[in-house]
Motif scaffolding. Structure first.
Motif, PDB file in Angstrom:
ATOM      1  N   VAL A 238       3.376 -41.154  18.291  1.00 29.70           N
ATOM      2  CA  VAL A 238       4.812 -41.361  18.065  1.00 29.70           C
ATOM      3  C   VAL A 238       5.314 -40.314  17.065  1.00 29.70           C
ATOM      4  O   VAL A 238       6.348 -39.671  17.268  1.00 29.70           O
ATOM      5  N   MET A 239       4.556 -40.112  15.995  1.00 26.49           N
ATOM      6  CA  MET A 239       4.948 -39.128  14.968  1.00 26.49           C
ATOM      7  C   MET A 239       4.859 -37.699  15.511  1.00 26.49           C
ATOM      8  O   MET A 239       5.754 -36.888  15.282  1.00 26.49           O
TER       9      MET A 239
ATOM     10  N   TYR B  26      21.226 -42.854  15.160  1.00 31.18           N
ATOM     11  CA  TYR B  26      19.937 -43.118  14.519  1.00 31.18           C
ATOM     12  C   TYR B  26      19.993 -42.838  13.016  1.00 31.18           C
ATOM     13  O   TYR B  26      20.759 -41.994  12.562  1.00 31.18           O
ATOM     14  N   ASP B  27      19.135 -43.514  12.282  1.00 30.82           N
ATOM     15  CA  ASP B  27      19.051 -43.335  10.834  1.00 30.82           C
ATOM     16  C   ASP B  27      18.190 -42.105  10.534  1.00 30.82           C
ATOM     17  O   ASP B  27      17.037 -42.210  10.108  1.00 30.82           O
ATOM     18  N   ILE B  28      18.783 -40.942  10.765  1.00 31.25           N
ATOM     19  CA  ILE B  28      18.050 -39.682  10.563  1.00 31.25           C
ATOM     20  C   ILE B  28      17.756 -39.482   9.073  1.00 31.25           C
ATOM     21  O   ILE B  28      16.711 -38.937   8.707  1.00 31.25           O
TER      22      ILE B  28
ATOM     23  N   VAL C 235      13.554 -38.865   4.821  1.00 33.63           N
ATOM     24  CA  VAL C 235      12.987 -39.275   3.534  1.00 33.63           C
ATOM     25  C   VAL C 235      11.507 -39.615   3.757  1.00 33.63           C
ATOM     26  O   VAL C 235      11.180 -40.402   4.632  1.00 33.63           O
TER      27      VAL C 235
ATOM     28  N   ILE D  71       7.786 -36.765  17.691  1.00 31.11           N
ATOM     29  CA  ILE D  71       9.006 -36.481  16.923  1.00 31.11           C
ATOM     30  C   ILE D  71       8.916 -35.099  16.288  1.00 31.11           C
ATOM     31  O   ILE D  71       9.857 -34.311  16.339  1.00 31.11           O
TER      32      ILE D  71
ATOM     33  N   HIS E 163      12.106 -47.450   9.857  1.00 30.54           N
ATOM     34  CA  HIS E 163      13.548 -47.308   9.644  1.00 30.54           C
ATOM     35  C   HIS E 163      14.224 -46.380  10.636  1.00 30.54           C
ATOM     36  O   HIS E 163      15.455 -46.367  10.741  1.00 30.54           O
ATOM     37  N   LEU E 164      13.446 -45.623  11.393  1.00 33.18           N
ATOM     38  CA  LEU E 164      14.034 -44.943  12.550  1.00 33.18           C
ATOM     39  C   LEU E 164      14.375 -45.982  13.618  1.00 33.18           C
ATOM     40  O   LEU E 164      15.390 -45.878  14.312  1.00 33.18           O
TER      41      LEU E 164
ATOM     42  N   HIS F  70      16.784 -41.607   6.844  1.00 34.43           N
ATOM     43  CA  HIS F  70      15.537 -42.234   6.416  1.00 34.43           C
ATOM     44  C   HIS F  70      14.324 -41.817   7.233  1.00 34.43           C
ATOM     45  O   HIS F  70      13.187 -42.074   6.832  1.00 34.43           O
ATOM     46  N   LEU F  71      14.543 -41.151   8.353  1.00 33.99           N
ATOM     47  CA  LEU F  71      13.417 -40.474   9.005  1.00 33.99           C
ATOM     48  C   LEU F  71      13.013 -39.267   8.159  1.00 33.99           C
ATOM     49  O   LEU F  71      11.825 -38.942   8.029  1.00 33.99           O
TER      50      LEU F  71
ATOM     51  N   ASP G 277       8.576 -42.543   8.403  1.00 31.70           N
ATOM     52  CA  ASP G 277       9.114 -43.896   8.292  1.00 31.70           C
ATOM     53  C   ASP G 277       9.661 -44.332   9.662  1.00 31.70           C
ATOM     54  O   ASP G 277      10.866 -44.377   9.886  1.00 31.70           O
ATOM     55  N   ILE G 278       8.737 -44.646  10.556  1.00 31.28           N
ATOM     56  CA  ILE G 278       9.119 -45.024  11.927  1.00 31.28           C
ATOM     57  C   ILE G 278       9.871 -46.358  11.904  1.00 31.28           C
ATOM     58  O   ILE G 278      10.783 -46.579  12.708  1.00 31.28           O
TER      59      ILE G 278
END
Lengths: 475, 475
Positions: free
Chosen positions: B452-453, B199-201, B206, B456, A203-204, B203-204, A200-201
């Motif tokens: 990008v994925m 950062y919203d870790i 989830v 990460i 929301h990151l 939701h990353l 879920d890029i």
């Protein structure tokens, strides 16, 4: 990693002019650049001048700028309206200030899919103005919605007054086109209500404060516009009694209000006095402002009756109902003018944004009273009780010298944040960390947690080019 | 990066036994390990045996296992209930299968904050059973909720039948304690309604399909339980007429239903026949099942009348109302039995999970008809119309040999996914990519997006130890 950037040279500026055109570059004009040196944080020490301001027109130009910045090792700070409250859009290392102000088009209103596609420089409220005749609305509702840009809302994951029912900005962001720190233009998500194709890029990126990418197109979810609303202004003898009602509205009352705003005694009394408001509040030690909306008047009426009875049964002194625009506005004015009212006491303030589990608000307010006593500063406390998000605002005691103020403020903030952390809370609910709260991150996160974030930042921005010096330091 | 793992040795197994105890390790027992070799994907080729199964009790044990796995270079595949539909829990490279089945406690129901704290091995529906008497519910609603674990729901960001009103799993995940691929135990989020501290870790994590961390505690948001519900079964002459009604319910009707389920002609006719259902459907070419819920019967009644009238005004042939448990169940049975009904045709099926913008459903169904003709396979199409999420299911033509079936299935899927991508859609709405759809990712994402994925993943799992071979390959 130490921060080693190069200086902005005429050569680089010429290349920037090649990309965006000379009238979209500001260079060697301190007066015009000054506008881009700060956001809405009051304290001057958080301001910093950029070396050059660029105003690109699209993703392609931003991509070229990012590639150039990596080549020349120049930091790039993206900026929307500059209405932020944590220094997120301030170029703390100078370099390139990248303003999205020219990217201000609403590209599409898709009524069949209930989606809008907008550029990052659109004023948030403009979206609602365009769609209201179609019976639609965008549910993000930051208090600055008449001036802020949607791009900034996404960067900060802006909250606001309606989050308890509608959630924060992120809930409505379904797709992003953006430029990565290394210059690639990528899209994630889209007009799809569900999507689990990879990480879920989207929301990151929401709430990353412009450190992981620059949004160039934003796909927003729209909702049917509620056609009826009402507000209750409820007085309580003390904070505990007021806060105890908050979860009961949702569990016993089975109603999720649009807003449950809280003001402590000092907040609403200062605001009422400032506004010459005649509501008799002498007996009250705390105030809730509860808004409900719905698809028809009867439903809203039945809901505010339920909530009103529930408040009275749980110790409210008085319930005032406002069900028309004029009285609703009158009530909200009290809430919106707390900060202004305290500017009469002192213009030097630190607007905070702590968040705790709702049930711990009374403990927070009690702990805050001790800090107020200990340091002899007013700290009015108000905000979004339904979210546990309180804008406790440290106000300079007018008797203090500026030296004294600068000496005690970090101590007050440290104690307030430690109290918050002890209560299962954290230091920012909706304003962000930026440069303002960066040095306090260790009070709520350990090195392992910070390293998860640093590794992601390093992976996506190996040269630390995009908005450096925000949220955390890389070393 | 080529995948180079070591073999599981007796030495490693002894160390695993030291961590979790001998009765929580399965080793050299093919029959017991077989249960952990597959999920609910029908096709046998997606199964793979683990070398050893471990059942840790807590985060500390998982942390030790992850450190050991990195030291010995052994892949670790986390597993919840194994009810997934994309091979996400299958140990495709063998190694350690880490089952969270023993971590099955509901740790806390916090009624004041409307939050629950649970371990990953709790059966999703158990949460609702525990809280319903308090007038609360957890709004995540995967179709497998009576068997799936909440940890798997988080890993897949499970959707289900109520997503149109309540959103998917991710909306209700407020905090996670987890073990990182490198063994650190970290917490992000908590019982806070808003949180923009870094950062919203959460939701990353989830929907990351267990490739970025193993959840050990999950903080869930609860909602007031709606006390009234009703369902409409609406028949239309064709797909276009049915789908055109979907956004109108929300814009003209100003109602967000709990569910808008769609079935094409072949789906509901097969299911009605299978169930001996007597609803007269001969004239119909498409069917919608619309559910609404609310806080009282009157509201629900007024809403289903509005929706019913709107359907009739927009070309519905017939509207059946179900407002009691028995008739609601009868209607949902038709929807739930589509897959079973087609198993009579053939047990060999590929259950798909495409998602398109809602307004493009008719174009998708038209394109699908061409694929059905071209390859001579039945592809019943049904699913969550309100989300644009369709479980088109490719069913083996009983006249085909298995060779022919295996030859044409990838071609059918490729054409279906290409059609989806052309219509602004993607290949998974709620089931995930896992190993099953990994090789089709390039049809909907380019290398920049995949990178990008990958960056990460590489940043958080440098040895590619945790659930490798899922979503994308690292090379």
């Amino acid at each position: 990693m130490s921060v080693r950037y190069n200086a902005v040279t005429q050569e680089l500026v010429d290349k920037l002019i090649d990309i965006v055109g000379s009238k979209n570059v500001i260079w060697d004009d301190q007066e015009r650049m000054e506008n881009y040196a700060h956001d809405e944080v009051a304290e001057k020490e958080y301001a910093h001048m950029p070396d050059v301001v660029v105003k690109p027109a699209d993703a392609k130009e931003i991509s070229q700028i990012m590639k150039l910045a990596n080549e020349y090792m120049i930091p790039v700070t993206p900026r929307a309206a500059g209405s932020g409250l944590s220094g997120g859009a301030v170029p703390v290392y100078g370099g390139i200030l990248l303003s999205v102000e020219r990217m201000n088009r609403i590209l599409e209103i898709d009524k069949e899919n209930l989606m809008a596609v907008v550029e990052p420089g659109v004023v948030t409220n403009e979206i609602n103005n365009v769609i209201k005749d179609d019976g639609l609305f965008y549910a993000g509702y930051p208090m600055s919605l008449e001036t802020c840009f949607i791009g900034g809302n996404v960067a900060e994951n802006a909250g606001g007054g309606k989050a308890i029912k509608y959630g924060v900005t992120g809930r409505y962001i379904y797709g992003l086109e953006m430029v990565m720190p290394t210059g690639e233009i990528v899209e994630f998500g889209g007009k799809r209500v569900k999507d689990v194709t990879g990480y879920d890029i989207v929301h990151l990126m929401v709430g990353a404060e412009g450190t992981l990418g620059i949004y160039t197109k934003i796909v927003l979810k729209l909702l049917p516009l509620p056609t009826a609303a009402a507000d209750l202004l409820v007085l309580f003898k003390d904070v505990d009694t007021a806060i105890n009602v908050v979860p009961k509205v949702m569990t016993n009352g089975r109603i999720i209000p649009t807003a449950i705003e809280f003001m402590d005694e000092s907040s609403f009394k200062a605001s009422c006095q400032y506004l010459n408001e005649t509501i008799p509040v002498a007996e009250a030690g705390a105030m809730l402002l509860i808004e409900i909306d719905g698809e028809n008047k009867e439903l809203v009426e039945s809901e505010y009756e339920t909530i009103g009875e529930l408040c009275i049964a749980n110790g409210a002194i008085e319930v005032y109902v406002a069900d028309n625009y004029t009285t609703i506005e009158r009530i909200w004015k009290i809430r919106r003018n707390v900060a202004e009212a305290f500017k009469v006491v002192s213009p030097h303030q630190s607007l905070e944004d702590i968040v705790v589990p709702i049930s711990n608000i009374p403990d927070f307010v009690r702990g805050l009273a001790e800090i107020i006593d200990k340091y002899d500063v007013p700290i009015p406390c108000y905000g979004h009780a339904g979210d546990g998000n309180l804008h406790a605002t440290v106000v300079k005691n007018p008797d203090f010298t500026m030296e004294r103020w600068h000496e005690i403020l970090p101590k007050v903030l440290t104690e307030m944040y430690e109290l918050t952390a002890q209560l299962g809370g954290t230091i920012s609910g909706e304003h962000g960390i930026g440069s303002k709260r960066k040095h306090y991150m260790r009070l709520v996160m350990n090195e392992d947690q910070l390293n998860v974030m640093r590794r992601i930042k390093k992976a996506l921005d190996p040269n630390n080019i995009l908005n450096p010096g925000k949220i955390f330091d890389m070393e």
